[in-house]
Design an enzyme around this catalytic site. Sequence first.
Site, PDB file in Angstrom:
ATOM      1  N   ASN A 158     -44.525 -31.124 110.387  1.00  0.00           N
ATOM      2  CA  ASN A 158     -44.702 -32.308 111.249  1.00  0.00           C
ATOM      3  C   ASN A 158     -44.398 -31.978 112.709  1.00  0.00           C
ATOM      4  O   ASN A 158     -44.487 -32.860 113.564  1.00  0.00           O
ATOM      5  CB  ASN A 158     -43.828 -33.486 110.781  1.00  0.00           C
ATOM      6  CG  ASN A 158     -42.384 -33.332 111.219  1.00  0.00           C
ATOM      7  OD1 ASN A 158     -41.867 -32.211 111.265  1.00  0.00           O
ATOM      8  ND2 ASN A 158     -41.747 -34.430 111.550  1.00  0.00           N
ATOM      9  N   GLY A 171     -46.298 -41.862  96.449  1.00  0.00           N
ATOM     10  CA  GLY A 171     -47.132 -41.051  97.354  1.00  0.00           C
ATOM     11  C   GLY A 171     -46.878 -39.579  97.076  1.00  0.00           C
ATOM     12  O   GLY A 171     -45.781 -39.201  96.640  1.00  0.00           O
ATOM     13  N   THR A 178     -49.094 -35.708 112.318  1.00  0.00           N
ATOM     14  CA  THR A 178     -49.000 -36.828 111.390  1.00  0.00           C
ATOM     15  C   THR A 178     -50.182 -36.809 110.446  1.00  0.00           C
ATOM     16  O   THR A 178     -51.017 -35.897 110.490  1.00  0.00           O
ATOM     17  CB  THR A 178     -48.820 -38.160 112.166  1.00  0.00           C
ATOM     18  OG1 THR A 178     -48.523 -39.189 111.223  1.00  0.00           O
ATOM     19  CG2 THR A 178     -50.055 -38.555 112.953  1.00  0.00           C
ATOM     20  N   ASP A 190     -39.200 -34.058 109.190  1.00  0.00           N
ATOM     21  CA  ASP A 190     -39.237 -35.270 108.363  1.00  0.00           C
ATOM     22  C   ASP A 190     -38.111 -35.242 107.326  1.00  0.00           C
ATOM     23  O   ASP A 190     -37.523 -36.281 107.021  1.00  0.00           O
ATOM     24  CB  ASP A 190     -40.564 -35.367 107.591  1.00  0.00           C
ATOM     25  CG  ASP A 190     -41.684 -35.941 108.445  1.00  0.00           C
ATOM     26  OD1 ASP A 190     -41.396 -36.619 109.448  1.00  0.00           O
ATOM     27  OD2 ASP A 190     -42.860 -35.701 108.093  1.00  0.00           O
ATOM     28  N   LEU A 216     -41.179 -45.940 104.474  1.00  0.00           N
ATOM     29  CA  LEU A 216     -41.313 -45.013 105.611  1.00  0.00           C
ATOM     30  C   LEU A 216     -42.230 -45.553 106.705  1.00  0.00           C
ATOM     31  O   LEU A 216     -42.236 -45.050 107.830  1.00  0.00           O
ATOM     32  CB  LEU A 216     -41.876 -43.658 105.148  1.00  0.00           C
ATOM     33  CG  LEU A 216     -41.131 -42.900 104.060  1.00  0.00           C
ATOM     34  CD1 LEU A 216     -41.594 -41.445 104.047  1.00  0.00           C
ATOM     35  CD2 LEU A 216     -39.636 -42.954 104.227  1.00  0.00           C
ATOM     36  N   LYS A 261     -50.648 -32.805 107.948  1.00  0.00           N
ATOM     37  CA  LYS A 261     -49.361 -32.093 107.811  1.00  0.00           C
ATOM     38  C   LYS A 261     -49.442 -30.822 106.967  1.00  0.00           C
ATOM     39  O   LYS A 261     -48.712 -29.875 107.215  1.00  0.00           O
ATOM     40  CB  LYS A 261     -48.311 -33.029 107.222  1.00  0.00           C
ATOM     41  CG  LYS A 261     -47.797 -34.029 108.242  1.00  0.00           C
ATOM     42  CD  LYS A 261     -46.714 -34.916 107.698  1.00  0.00           C
ATOM     43  CE  LYS A 261     -46.289 -35.867 108.808  1.00  0.00           C
ATOM     44  NZ  LYS A 261     -45.299 -36.832 108.397  1.00  0.00           N
TER      45      LYS A 261
HETATM   46  P1  NAP Z   1     -50.585 -38.305 103.757  1.00  0.00           P
HETATM   47  O1  NAP Z   1     -50.222 -36.868 103.748  1.00  0.00           O
HETATM   48  O2  NAP Z   1     -51.969 -38.704 104.109  1.00  0.00           O
HETATM   49  O3  NAP Z   1     -50.248 -38.867 102.285  1.00  0.00           O
HETATM   50  C1  NAP Z   1     -50.458 -40.217 101.966  1.00  0.00           C
HETATM   51  C2  NAP Z   1     -50.178 -40.463 100.499  1.00  0.00           C
HETATM   52  O4  NAP Z   1     -50.366 -41.850 100.271  1.00  0.00           O
HETATM   53  C3  NAP Z   1     -51.127 -39.731  99.557  1.00  0.00           C
HETATM   54  O5  NAP Z   1     -50.453 -39.447  98.362  1.00  0.00           O
HETATM   55  C4  NAP Z   1     -52.213 -40.794  99.316  1.00  0.00           C
HETATM   56  O6  NAP Z   1     -52.875 -40.639  98.093  1.00  0.00           O
HETATM   57  C5  NAP Z   1     -51.370 -42.026  99.272  1.00  0.00           C
HETATM   58  N1  NAP Z   1     -52.138 -43.227  99.573  1.00  0.00           N
HETATM   59  C6  NAP Z   1     -52.912 -43.446 100.670  1.00  0.00           C
HETATM   60  N2  NAP Z   1     -53.455 -44.681 100.626  1.00  0.00           N
HETATM   61  C7  NAP Z   1     -53.022 -45.235  99.455  1.00  0.00           C
HETATM   62  C8  NAP Z   1     -53.272 -46.477  98.822  1.00  0.00           C
HETATM   63  N3  NAP Z   1     -54.048 -47.391  99.403  1.00  0.00           N
HETATM   64  N4  NAP Z   1     -52.662 -46.708  97.646  1.00  0.00           N
HETATM   65  C9  NAP Z   1     -51.875 -45.784  97.057  1.00  0.00           C
HETATM   66  N5  NAP Z   1     -51.610 -44.579  97.611  1.00  0.00           N
HETATM   67  C10 NAP Z   1     -52.186 -44.309  98.790  1.00  0.00           C
HETATM   68  O7  NAP Z   1     -49.618 -39.141 104.709  1.00  0.00           O
HETATM   69  P2  NAP Z   1     -48.086 -38.823 105.067  1.00  0.00           P
HETATM   70  O8  NAP Z   1     -48.017 -37.987 106.276  1.00  0.00           O
HETATM   71  O9  NAP Z   1     -47.420 -38.373 103.826  1.00  0.00           O
HETATM   72  O10 NAP Z   1     -47.572 -40.281 105.513  1.00  0.00           O
HETATM   73  C11 NAP Z   1     -47.398 -41.305 104.550  1.00  0.00           C
HETATM   74  C12 NAP Z   1     -46.729 -42.512 105.216  1.00  0.00           C
HETATM   75  O11 NAP Z   1     -45.411 -42.182 105.638  1.00  0.00           O
HETATM   76  C13 NAP Z   1     -47.458 -43.015 106.473  1.00  0.00           C
HETATM   77  O12 NAP Z   1     -47.393 -44.408 106.498  1.00  0.00           O
HETATM   78  C14 NAP Z   1     -46.634 -42.451 107.597  1.00  0.00           C
HETATM   79  O13 NAP Z   1     -46.712 -43.222 108.782  1.00  0.00           O
HETATM   80  C15 NAP Z   1     -45.237 -42.556 106.990  1.00  0.00           C
HETATM   81  N6  NAP Z   1     -44.311 -41.619 107.648  1.00  0.00           N
HETATM   82  C16 NAP Z   1     -43.302 -42.154 108.377  1.00  0.00           C
HETATM   83  C17 NAP Z   1     -42.417 -41.321 109.005  1.00  0.00           C
HETATM   84  C18 NAP Z   1     -41.302 -41.910 109.817  1.00  0.00           C
HETATM   85  O14 NAP Z   1     -40.728 -41.179 110.627  1.00  0.00           O
HETATM   86  N7  NAP Z   1     -40.959 -43.150 109.637  1.00  0.00           N
HETATM   87  C19 NAP Z   1     -42.553 -39.934 108.901  1.00  0.00           C
HETATM   88  C20 NAP Z   1     -43.582 -39.422 108.121  1.00  0.00           C
HETATM   89  C21 NAP Z   1     -44.467 -40.280 107.495  1.00  0.00           C
HETATM   90  P3  NAP Z   1     -54.211 -39.740  97.967  1.00  0.00           P
HETATM   91  O15 NAP Z   1     -53.757 -38.307  98.059  1.00  0.00           O
HETATM   92  O16 NAP Z   1     -54.741 -40.118  96.626  1.00  0.00           O
HETATM   93  O17 NAP Z   1     -55.110 -40.136  99.105  1.00  0.00           O
END
Ligand code: NAP
Length: 517
Positions: free
Chosen positions: A324, A363, A299, A339, A456, A303
């Site tokens: 993932n 995102g 996570t 995912d 998500l 990733k």
């Molecule tokens: P990640 O690789 O860390 O990417 C996060 C993204 O969100 C990046 O583009 C980041 O921008 C942006 N971001 C972070 N904080 C922010 C803020 N305060 N305002 C605006 N943008 C922000 O994380 P990820 O793995 O993609 O996961 C993202 C979300 O999806 C998480 O909440 C995760 O739990 C959820 N998710 C859920 C599932 C599910 O099965 N339901 C599966 C996968 C992911 P920067 O690059 O500028 O930091």
Amino acid sequence: MNNGKLCISICAETVDELIRGIERAEELADVTEIRFDCLNKAEFYCEKLEEFNRIIDKLLKYKKEVPWISTFRPKSQGGRRELSDLERSIFWFSGYELDQGDFEEDVIEDSFYWLWFDSICSYHDFSGLHEKSDEIYTRLKGTGAPILKIAVETHDVADALPIWKLLKRARVDGKEMIPIAMGEAGKWTRILGLAHGAYLTYASLEAGGETAPGQLIASEMIDVYRVKQLDRETKVYGVIGDPVSSSLSPVIHNAAFVANGLNAVFIPLLVKDLDEFMRRMVRQETREVELNFAGFAVTMPHKQAVIKYLDGLDDVAATVGAVNTINTEDGKLVGYNTDAAGFIEPLKRTFGDLKGARVAVIGAGGAARACVYTLKSQEADVTIIARDESKARALAEEFTAGSSGLSKIKDPSSKASLNDFDIIVNATPIGMKGELETQSPLTAHELAGVKFVFDLVTSADDTPLIREAKKAGVSAIGGEEMLLEQAAKQFEIWTGGSAPIDVMRDALNKKQQETRG
Ligand code: NAP
């Protein structure tokens, strides 16, 4: 099955509360730890001998079902209150009949006492491991105590390795050992300890009743992690990320392992330094411990970064550029991305055909990549919106999509508008627990005209974005269905069997209900 014991630690301010705690703990525990230092001074003050004897007499009248470990630890060593040396001496040498005592190193230097009590000599450091673990071990062993306990605070998963390795040394020395890495990062030592020969593992009676950081609740240790049934053959899976404390994957995957009768467990692994974790704990050539890792869920934020440590990728993971799921195959680490399928299936079920649908993905991280890839494969018209517009643009170029900056799209003077989209996907952590909990990436006003919102983020209650969508009259779903779909696919990759999805859903719902209280 292992021979270890589950010890429930009970901390109460009054003797009556303590007895009620013991009664409840006895239903689950092999042994209870009575934290005498939690009793308040008005109730229990050893320097007043009459009072001390009255309390001990009251406790001894209680007909216990399981043995006790008595603990009377001063604040300076992790106890709840200040204790004078005199109080400690009176407590320990009063002649009060102990089943077992947990003595700090400085209490008794005379090994004579260990002949009386099947006792624990313990060392605690709540600020990290500042001394060499081998030196601490040698000192504790030198006391003659039969059981040695070293508990240190940890901040990253691999911080626990020095004390974990002492299990092996204790076996050679004929000593019992309790290695405890405190904090979220050390939970794995509490869960896997018994399987690797730890004398006991501690748990709390209920949430909020933890007597040390990272302690899990006894019912969770038994029902979710099955700590007493694990052995060295148990295949260990885990979620690697930062944070992992709110991850629902352990609940879902452990329920599935039980339903399919597998000797496997799924644990949280708080990994800050990915390089250190892969090198010291995972990669066959360099790892320092044998934990029988068989696979991982990955996570945020790892990733994409994890790819360089893998021996191969499946086609989806290679195209998405994010992993993932990791499976060990003939000693090799192979990365997958579940995912993408986990995201698109619930979206198609609830929204319908995605061909030509205008979708904004907020995102540009690992999850966003999977969403964009799979939306494009459905011929949706995708725009990536990120706070860092350059990241949105870079991802858009890779997948031939549109891009925008989040501030630009929210600027009322800008021509770009959210009403141009049919679907909004939140692929940022905004709305997750912690400081981002109460924010929403978009307001109800900004969502006017949108047809569907997919957040998500998984949450026991509606996320802030879903609340805003409801206010705007827009249909919305949260991350639960995606979580289940992607987890089912992970399970199939790891086990080769079909996932018991209904069991996994029930486990998730039960956990969500508990969280709601
Ligand atoms: P990640 O690789 O860390 O990417 C996060 C993204 O969100 C990046 O583009 C980041 O921008 C942006 N971001 C972070 N904080 C922010 C803020 N305060 N305002 C605006 N943008 C922000 O994380 P990820 O793995 O993609 O996961 C993202 C979300 O999806 C998480 O909440 C995760 O739990 C959820 N998710 C859920 C599932 C599910 O099965 N339901 C599966 C996968 C992911 P920067 O690059 O500028 O930091």
